[in-house]
Design a protein around this motif. Structure first.
Motif, PDB file in Angstrom:
ATOM      1  N   GLN A 122      -6.951-155.224  13.649  1.00  0.00           N
ATOM      2  CA  GLN A 122      -7.431-156.488  13.098  1.00  0.00           C
ATOM      3  C   GLN A 122      -6.971-157.667  13.948  1.00  0.00           C
ATOM      4  N   LYS A 123      -5.725-157.637  14.402  1.00  0.00           N
ATOM      5  CA  LYS A 123      -5.220-158.703  15.283  1.00  0.00           C
ATOM      6  C   LYS A 123      -5.992-158.720  16.600  1.00  0.00           C
ATOM      7  N   PHE A 124      -6.264-157.538  17.142  1.00  0.00           N
ATOM      8  CA  PHE A 124      -7.027-157.448  18.388  1.00  0.00           C
ATOM      9  C   PHE A 124      -8.420-158.051  18.199  1.00  0.00           C
ATOM     10  N   TYR A 125      -9.106-157.686  17.130  1.00  0.00           N
ATOM     11  CA  TYR A 125     -10.455-158.196  16.900  1.00  0.00           C
ATOM     12  C   TYR A 125     -10.446-159.712  16.718  1.00  0.00           C
ATOM     13  N   GLN A 126      -9.449-160.232  16.036  1.00  0.00           N
ATOM     14  CA  GLN A 126      -9.339-161.685  15.902  1.00  0.00           C
ATOM     15  C   GLN A 126      -9.109-162.338  17.254  1.00  0.00           C
ATOM     16  N   SER A 127      -8.378-161.667  18.143  1.00  0.00           N
ATOM     17  CA  SER A 127      -8.087-162.246  19.459  1.00  0.00           C
ATOM     18  C   SER A 127      -9.325-162.373  20.343  1.00  0.00           C
ATOM     19  N   ILE A 128     -10.380-161.608  20.045  1.00  0.00           N
ATOM     20  CA  ILE A 128     -11.608-161.723  20.843  1.00  0.00           C
ATOM     21  C   ILE A 128     -12.644-162.612  20.156  1.00  0.00           C
ATOM     22  N   GLY A 129     -12.270-163.223  19.031  1.00  0.00           N
ATOM     23  CA  GLY A 129     -13.167-164.143  18.342  1.00  0.00           C
ATOM     24  C   GLY A 129     -13.958-163.540  17.204  1.00  0.00           C
ATOM     25  N   ALA A 130     -13.662-162.303  16.829  1.00  0.00           N
ATOM     26  CA  ALA A 130     -14.354-161.669  15.696  1.00  0.00           C
ATOM     27  C   ALA A 130     -13.681-162.091  14.393  1.00  0.00           C
ATOM     28  N   ASN A 131     -14.442-162.042  13.327  1.00  0.00           N
ATOM     29  CA  ASN A 131     -13.932-162.415  12.011  1.00  0.00           C
ATOM     30  C   ASN A 131     -14.302-161.354  10.993  1.00  0.00           C
ATOM     31  N   PRO A 132     -13.429-161.121  10.007  1.00  0.00           N
ATOM     32  CA  PRO A 132     -13.800-160.181   8.950  1.00  0.00           C
ATOM     33  C   PRO A 132     -14.965-160.739   8.142  1.00  0.00           C
ATOM     34  N   ASP A 133     -15.800-159.864   7.658  1.00  0.00           N
ATOM     35  CA  ASP A 133     -16.933-160.253   6.822  1.00  0.00           C
ATOM     36  C   ASP A 133     -16.524-160.041   5.373  1.00  0.00           C
ATOM     37  N   ASN A 134     -16.071-161.084   4.745  1.00  0.00           N
ATOM     38  CA  ASN A 134     -15.605-160.975   3.368  1.00  0.00           C
ATOM     39  C   ASN A 134     -16.744-160.986   2.353  1.00  0.00           C
ATOM     40  N   LYS A 135     -17.966-161.085   2.850  1.00  0.00           N
ATOM     41  CA  LYS A 135     -19.130-161.105   1.969  1.00  0.00           C
ATOM     42  C   LYS A 135     -19.459-159.713   1.436  1.00  0.00           C
ATOM     43  N   TRP A 136     -19.152-158.682   2.219  1.00  0.00           N
ATOM     44  CA  TRP A 136     -19.544-157.324   1.871  1.00  0.00           C
ATOM     45  C   TRP A 136     -18.327-156.446   1.641  1.00  0.00           C
ATOM     46  N   ILE A 137     -18.438-155.534   0.696  1.00  0.00           N
ATOM     47  CA  ILE A 137     -17.402-154.541   0.430  1.00  0.00           C
ATOM     48  C   ILE A 137     -18.038-153.170   0.608  1.00  0.00           C
ATOM     49  N   ARG A 138     -17.390-152.331   1.367  1.00  0.00           N
ATOM     50  CA  ARG A 138     -17.904-150.981   1.582  1.00  0.00           C
ATOM     51  C   ARG A 138     -17.722-150.156   0.309  1.00  0.00           C
ATOM     52  N   TRP A 139     -18.748-149.411  -0.067  1.00  0.00           N
ATOM     53  CA  TRP A 139     -18.718-148.536  -1.224  1.00  0.00           C
ATOM     54  C   TRP A 139     -18.981-147.109  -0.775  1.00  0.00           C
ATOM     55  N   THR A 140     -18.424-146.146  -1.494  1.00  0.00           N
ATOM     56  CA  THR A 140     -18.587-144.736  -1.169  1.00  0.00           C
ATOM     57  C   THR A 140     -18.789-143.953  -2.458  1.00  0.00           C
ATOM     58  N   ILE A 141     -19.621-142.928  -2.369  1.00  0.00           N
ATOM     59  CA  ILE A 141     -19.770-142.005  -3.497  1.00  0.00           C
ATOM     60  C   ILE A 141     -19.468-140.600  -2.976  1.00  0.00           C
ATOM     61  N   THR A 142     -18.693-139.845  -3.743  1.00  0.00           N
ATOM     62  CA  THR A 142     -18.265-138.503  -3.329  1.00  0.00           C
ATOM     63  C   THR A 142     -19.299-137.457  -3.724  1.00  0.00           C
ATOM     64  N   PRO A 143     -19.241-136.278  -3.127  1.00  0.00           N
ATOM     65  CA  PRO A 143     -20.195-135.222  -3.494  1.00  0.00           C
ATOM     66  C   PRO A 143     -20.189-134.900  -4.990  1.00  0.00           C
ATOM     67  N   HIS A 144     -19.013-134.883  -5.606  1.00  0.00           N
ATOM     68  CA  HIS A 144     -18.938-134.615  -7.048  1.00  0.00           C
ATOM     69  C   HIS A 144     -19.766-135.642  -7.825  1.00  0.00           C
ATOM     70  N   ASN A 145     -19.581-136.908  -7.500  1.00  0.00           N
ATOM     71  CA  ASN A 145     -20.304-137.959  -8.211  1.00  0.00           C
ATOM     72  C   ASN A 145     -21.782-137.979  -7.835  1.00  0.00           C
ATOM     73  N   MET A 146     -22.113-137.596  -6.603  1.00  0.00           N
ATOM     74  CA  MET A 146     -23.524-137.497  -6.223  1.00  0.00           C
ATOM     75  C   MET A 146     -24.221-136.433  -7.059  1.00  0.00           C
ATOM     76  N   ALA A 147     -23.556-135.286  -7.242  1.00  0.00           N
ATOM     77  CA  ALA A 147     -24.130-134.223  -8.045  1.00  0.00           C
ATOM     78  C   ALA A 147     -24.324-134.669  -9.478  1.00  0.00           C
ATOM     79  N   GLN A 148     -23.328-135.349  -9.991  1.00  0.00           N
ATOM     80  CA  GLN A 148     -23.425-135.838 -11.364  1.00  0.00           C
ATOM     81  C   GLN A 148     -24.572-136.845 -11.489  1.00  0.00           C
ATOM     82  N   LEU A 149     -24.682-137.748 -10.569  1.00  0.00           N
ATOM     83  CA  LEU A 149     -25.734-138.755 -10.592  1.00  0.00           C
ATOM     84  C   LEU A 149     -27.117-138.132 -10.467  1.00  0.00           C
TER      85      LEU A 149
END
Length: 152
Positions: A122-149
């Motif tokens: 994260q420090k390295f990415y900030q040093s090249i001028g990149a910024n975190p995107d706080n607008k989006w949150i990564r979501w994940t669904i597991t195989p167990h929950n996929m089967a249930q869904l």
């Protein structure tokens, strides 16, 4: 990346997956040859070469072909530099190569994910001028929950 780089690209891909704490690495050289070359490659890589033709770093990227604005989106999947070559601007050079690729191919930006615990990255990415995107949150669904869904 060239076809001759595949064994080393595979080695570095496995190293970053292990670094990220995952033990499920099943890619093969044939997978990378099949998916990285041909008429419609599914991924590409900017590579950094050390002595004796050994790769010391990779910036693996892929394309999301269609977005809301009719433009593709470029995603950095993995940026990895061998531990004994860190602190020597290899990562910066790899991202510079990816930026050149993005500009040449008409991308307006490129994105990536960073482990929340990887403060050094994260420090390295900030040093090249990149910024975190706080607008989006990564979501994940597991195989167990996929089967249930899928049964709903």
């Amino acid at each position: 990346m060239q076809k001759a780089d595949i064994p080393e690209v595979l080695r570095l891909m496995e190293a970053i997956v292990v670094f990220e704490g995952d033990t499920d690495f099943s890619l093969t050289e044939n997978d990378l040859l099949k998916r990285g070359f041909g008429d419609r490659p599914e991924f590409g890589a900017i590579v950094a070469q050390g002595e004796k033709n050994q790769l010391i770093g990779i910036a693996v990227h892929y394309n999301i072909p269609f977005m809301h604005n009719h433009n593709p989106s470029l995603m950095l999947k993995w940026l990895y530099v061998d531990t004994n070559h860190r602190g020597k601007s290899v990562g910066r050079k790899l991202l510079s190569g990816l930026a050149q690729y993005a500009l040449k191919h008409g991308y307006k930006k490129f994105n990536w994910f960073v482990l929340g615990s990887n403060v050094d990255a994260q420090k390295f990415y900030q040093s090249i001028g990149a910024n975190p995107d706080n607008k989006w949150i990564r979501w994940t669904i597991t195989p167990h929950n996929m089967a249930q869904l899928s049964r709903e």
